[in-house]
Design a protein around this motif. Structure first.
Motif, PDB file in Angstrom:
ATOM      1  N   SER A 295     -71.150  51.374  12.139  1.00  0.00           N
ATOM      2  CA  SER A 295     -72.821  51.129  12.039  1.00  0.00           C
ATOM      3  C   SER A 295     -73.516  51.988  11.113  1.00  0.00           C
ATOM      4  O   SER A 295     -73.230  53.796  10.487  1.00  0.00           O
ATOM      5  CB  SER A 295     -72.809  51.709  13.283  1.00  0.00           C
ATOM      6  OG  SER A 295     -72.593  51.004  14.523  1.00  0.00           O
ATOM      7  N   PRO A 296     -75.501  52.095  10.094  1.00  0.00           N
ATOM      8  CA  PRO A 296     -75.134  52.536  10.049  1.00  0.00           C
ATOM      9  C   PRO A 296     -75.724  54.236  10.043  1.00  0.00           C
ATOM     10  O   PRO A 296     -76.106  54.300  11.519  1.00  0.00           O
ATOM     11  CB  PRO A 296     -76.804  52.377   9.610  1.00  0.00           C
ATOM     12  CG  PRO A 296     -76.684  50.614   9.552  1.00  0.00           C
ATOM     13  CD  PRO A 296     -75.759  50.644  11.641  1.00  0.00           C
ATOM     14  N   LEU A 297     -75.215  55.154   9.268  1.00  0.00           N
ATOM     15  CA  LEU A 297     -75.489  56.702   9.945  1.00  0.00           C
ATOM     16  C   LEU A 297     -76.938  57.018   9.045  1.00  0.00           C
ATOM     17  O   LEU A 297     -77.640  57.298   9.779  1.00  0.00           O
ATOM     18  CB  LEU A 297     -74.492  57.382   8.846  1.00  0.00           C
ATOM     19  CG  LEU A 297     -74.640  59.218   9.223  1.00  0.00           C
ATOM     20  CD1 LEU A 297     -74.719  59.333  10.525  1.00  0.00           C
ATOM     21  CD2 LEU A 297     -73.978  59.588   8.209  1.00  0.00           C
TER      22      LEU A 297
ATOM     23  N   LEU B 183     -72.145  54.073   6.307  1.00  0.00           N
ATOM     24  CA  LEU B 183     -71.830  53.584   7.826  1.00  0.00           C
ATOM     25  C   LEU B 183     -70.765  54.195   7.902  1.00  0.00           C
ATOM     26  O   LEU B 183     -69.702  54.949   6.992  1.00  0.00           O
ATOM     27  CB  LEU B 183     -70.853  51.651   7.457  1.00  0.00           C
ATOM     28  CG  LEU B 183     -72.604  50.860   6.396  1.00  0.00           C
ATOM     29  CD1 LEU B 183     -71.386  49.585   6.676  1.00  0.00           C
ATOM     30  CD2 LEU B 183     -73.432  50.676   7.730  1.00  0.00           C
ATOM     31  N   VAL B 184     -70.844  54.279   9.043  1.00  0.00           N
ATOM     32  CA  VAL B 184     -69.203  56.099   9.673  1.00  0.00           C
ATOM     33  C   VAL B 184     -69.232  54.836  10.814  1.00  0.00           C
ATOM     34  O   VAL B 184     -69.860  53.712  11.491  1.00  0.00           O
ATOM     35  CB  VAL B 184     -70.012  57.034  10.284  1.00  0.00           C
ATOM     36  CG1 VAL B 184     -70.344  57.399   8.539  1.00  0.00           C
ATOM     37  CG2 VAL B 184     -70.968  56.968  10.870  1.00  0.00           C
TER      38      VAL B 184
ATOM     39  N   LEU C  26     -73.097  62.936  13.700  1.00  0.00           N
ATOM     40  CA  LEU C  26     -72.747  63.304  12.575  1.00  0.00           C
ATOM     41  C   LEU C  26     -74.520  63.677  11.880  1.00  0.00           C
ATOM     42  O   LEU C  26     -74.477  64.527  11.397  1.00  0.00           O
ATOM     43  CB  LEU C  26     -72.111  62.847  11.677  1.00  0.00           C
ATOM     44  CG  LEU C  26     -70.783  61.954  11.462  1.00  0.00           C
ATOM     45  CD1 LEU C  26     -69.687  60.951  10.869  1.00  0.00           C
ATOM     46  CD2 LEU C  26     -70.131  63.598  11.534  1.00  0.00           C
ATOM     47  N   ARG C  27     -74.796  62.432  12.879  1.00  0.00           N
ATOM     48  CA  ARG C  27     -76.598  63.022  12.482  1.00  0.00           C
ATOM     49  C   ARG C  27     -76.838  64.846  12.842  1.00  0.00           C
ATOM     50  O   ARG C  27     -77.692  65.176  11.696  1.00  0.00           O
ATOM     51  CB  ARG C  27     -77.811  61.867  13.592  1.00  0.00           C
ATOM     52  CG  ARG C  27     -77.605  60.902  11.868  1.00  0.00           C
ATOM     53  CD  ARG C  27     -78.780  59.724  12.981  1.00  0.00           C
ATOM     54  NE  ARG C  27     -78.370  58.130  12.454  1.00  0.00           N
ATOM     55  CZ  ARG C  27     -78.728  57.424  13.091  1.00  0.00           C
ATOM     56  NH1 ARG C  27     -79.053  57.204  13.731  1.00  0.00           N
ATOM     57  NH2 ARG C  27     -78.302  55.556  12.234  1.00  0.00           N
TER      58      ARG C  27
ATOM     59  N   TYR D  71     -66.029  56.626   5.526  1.00  0.00           N
ATOM     60  CA  TYR D  71     -67.241  55.897   5.524  1.00  0.00           C
ATOM     61  C   TYR D  71     -67.407  55.418   4.549  1.00  0.00           C
ATOM     62  O   TYR D  71     -66.148  54.404   4.105  1.00  0.00           O
ATOM     63  CB  TYR D  71     -68.531  57.204   4.836  1.00  0.00           C
ATOM     64  CG  TYR D  71     -68.203  58.011   3.839  1.00  0.00           C
ATOM     65  CD1 TYR D  71     -68.664  57.325   2.139  1.00  0.00           C
ATOM     66  CD2 TYR D  71     -67.259  58.789   3.214  1.00  0.00           C
ATOM     67  CE1 TYR D  71     -68.770  57.585   1.263  1.00  0.00           C
ATOM     68  CE2 TYR D  71     -66.966  59.027   2.125  1.00  0.00           C
ATOM     69  CZ  TYR D  71     -67.723  58.722   0.688  1.00  0.00           C
ATOM     70  OH  TYR D  71     -67.240  58.905  -0.430  1.00  0.00           O
ATOM     71  N   GLU D  72     -68.239  54.064   4.714  1.00  0.00           N
ATOM     72  CA  GLU D  72     -68.304  52.760   3.839  1.00  0.00           C
ATOM     73  C   GLU D  72     -70.048  53.203   2.839  1.00  0.00           C
ATOM     74  O   GLU D  72     -71.042  53.195   3.737  1.00  0.00           O
ATOM     75  CB  GLU D  72     -68.167  51.711   4.279  1.00  0.00           C
ATOM     76  CG  GLU D  72     -66.901  52.219   4.932  1.00  0.00           C
ATOM     77  CD  GLU D  72     -66.796  50.373   4.854  1.00  0.00           C
ATOM     78  OE1 GLU D  72     -67.636  49.514   5.348  1.00  0.00           O
ATOM     79  OE2 GLU D  72     -65.473  50.154   6.091  1.00  0.00           O
TER      80      GLU D  72
END
Length: 520
Positions: free
Chosen positions: A53-55, A88-89, A97-98, A78-79
């Motif tokens: 999912s987008p970080l 992405l994570v 993480l946020r 990540y990507e």
């Protein structure tokens, strides 16, 4: 043979069938097996791979590099997508993480807002404080502007002049804003005005005229706000006309629906014209009433008793008795003297009335109704009934100067009649086409039923013939007779049966031969 099929294939059977295959079939089998293995491997990886999912999205290269470095330090896979602007994570680690990146200051970087003042540095100069304030204000404005759905990114350049002790030498601040809009998005003029007033209200002494807004294509968006006086007057006039026409249309629809229900559709037409006052006025009326309310009441009483022998000696200088020319009243000599002064002050009754007339006040309303007479006449009673009904529907007020005109006329219905006739003909043709379509479908269904019945009858006949021949046909599942003589006799009998069947029904004979070959 049926008993053997119950067991799985043996390795010898597989090897024998593999050797029987041609080289082309062997290559095809190998390629197919390799493809199945590859598909299973990739499918397993896709199923076992954690959901990403987008970080963060829409990142600048510097911010993306700082965040990815922190993720590497934490050992989090990540990507990067969207040209490195999206990270992405794993889906279950996004919120943790946020929070972690925000708490340790990784998200601040060069784009810090008022967080710059969370830690006060000793020895900082006034220039550094003003510079940090400018940087923080720029970032806070950028964060606010990017909250708009159409804005993807924004840059704010704020110019704060040096304070001067001379008022005449004071330079006003200015702001330049560059906006990157989302694809297929555009800002409306009211949104641009909102951004301008937002920035002007956030910076001290900043006026909207000193704000410049550009997009990434170089288009000057702030020109939509800085319009000349004639353009603003024209826009205001257009808005007033739009309000006027909307009001008239609403009343027309109400009256038209009423007339259609009473007289029938298309038998009456209603048109309205409204005179609206778009001037804003404020009237203050001050009125005074007769009489008044007592505000204060003062009573002064002066009394003297006695004769000349009671006249006191002259006192010290400055007292009333020593004032030259002081003479007692004649009636007070040797007797009694009294004087009373009464003063009443009244408050003036004043009434202030302030009346504010909002724009868009209805001045007059004019209504016109035309009724289809159908080559006849509308009686005065009908005209009066229609007039009273319409007056109640539109809120008629005679003292305001409203007017209602009801007339009876013959409507020109030639085009309507021609259109109605054309519609009826089209409807008849459509019904005819529908009947033809139903007939064709019925015939097709009937033919299918007949074909199906004949096919089932033929199949039943073939089944009966096969059942008659079954006792004489050898069963492929039975074991072979040990005697060679019995085997030869059966083969001869079989050949005769096959010959007779081939002469009578060649298709059935071919079917049986194919079945035997398949079993062998």
């Amino acid at each position: 043979m049926s008993e053997q099929r119950r067991f799985p294939l043996k390795l010898d059977d597989i090897r024998g069938k593999w050797q029987v295959l041609s080289n082309a079939k062997k290559i095809s089998v190998i390629v197919l097996a390799a493809a199945i293995i590859v598909i299973l491997i990739f499918s397993g990886q896709a199923l076992l791979r954690p959901r990403m999912s987008p970080l963060f999205t829409g990142l600048e290269p510097a911010d993306a590099g700082r965040i990815t470095a922190k993720l590497k330090e934490l050992g989090v896979p990540y990507e990067l997508t969207h040209e490195g602007k999206t990270i992405l994570v794993q889906e279950d680690k996004v919120y943790d993480l946020r929070i972690q990146l925000a708490s340790d200051g990784t998200l601040l970087g060069s784009g810090a807002g008022f967080e710059l003042f969370d830690q006060t540095k000793l020895g900082s100069t006034d220039f550094e404080r003003r510079l940090n304030y400018q940087r923080a204000l720029q970032e806070e404005l950028r964060r606010t502007i990017v909250q708009l759905e159409e804005v993807e990114q924004a840059r704010v350049h704020l110019t704060l002049p040096e304070p001067s002790v001379f008022v005449t030498e004071t330079t006003p601040p200015s702001v330049s804003i560059v906006l990157k809009l989302n694809p297929f998005s555009r800002l409306e003029p009211n949104q641009i005005r909102g951004i301008i007033h937002l920035v002007a209200g956030s910076v001290e002494n900043l006026t909207p005229e000193n704000i410049t807004i550009l997009d990434t294509y170089g288009n000057l968006l702030s020109d939509l706000y800085a319009q000349d006086e004639s353009t603003q007057i024209a826009e205001a006039t257009l808005k007033q006309l739009e309000v006027k026409r909307t009001f008239e249309r609403e009343l027309e629809q109400r009256v038209q629906r009423l007339l259609d229900r009473v007289l029938g559709p298309g038998q009456a037409i209603a048109m309205l014209t409204a005179e609206l006052d778009f001037n804003s006025r404020e009237t203050t009326v001050i009125s005074y009433e007769e009489g008044g309310v007592p505000r204060s009441h003062t009573i002064t009483r002066e009394t003297w008793i006695g004769g000349e022998e009671n006249i006191p000696n002259l006192g010290e200088a400055g007292t009333d008795s020593n004032i030259p020319g002081y003479v007692l009243p004649e009636e007070a000599e040797g007797g009694f003297y009294e004087r009373i002064d009464e003063i009443t002050n009244y408050e003036i009754n004043e009434t202030n009335e302030t009346e504010i007339f909002a724009p868009g006040r209805l001045l007059r309303l004019h209504t016109a109704v035309v009724v289809n007479t159908k080559n006849g006449e509308v009686t005065p009673m009908q005209v009066e009934q229609i007039r009273n009904t319409v007056a109640a529907a539109v809120g008629y007020q005679e003292e305001r100067g409203d007017s209602i005109d009801v007339q009876g006329m013959n409507f020109d219905t030639s085009q309507w009649d021609a259109l109605q006739k054309l519609l009826e003909e089209e409807e008849q043709q459509e019904q005819l086409r529908q009947y033809v379509r139903y007939g064709v479908l019925g015939l097709v269904g009937l033919l299918l039923v007949i074909i199906l019945v004949r096919f089932l009858a033929k199949r039943r006949e073939q089944t009966v013939e096969v059942d008659e021949m079954t006792p004489v046909l050898p069963d492929a599942t039975e074991e072979a007779l040990p005697s060679e003589v019995e085997t030869a006799a059966e083969e001869s009998n079989l050949n005769q049966q096959v010959r007779r069947l081939a002469e009578k029904d060649p298709e059935m004979a071919a079917f049986l031969i194919r079945a035997w070959l398949t079993e062998e």
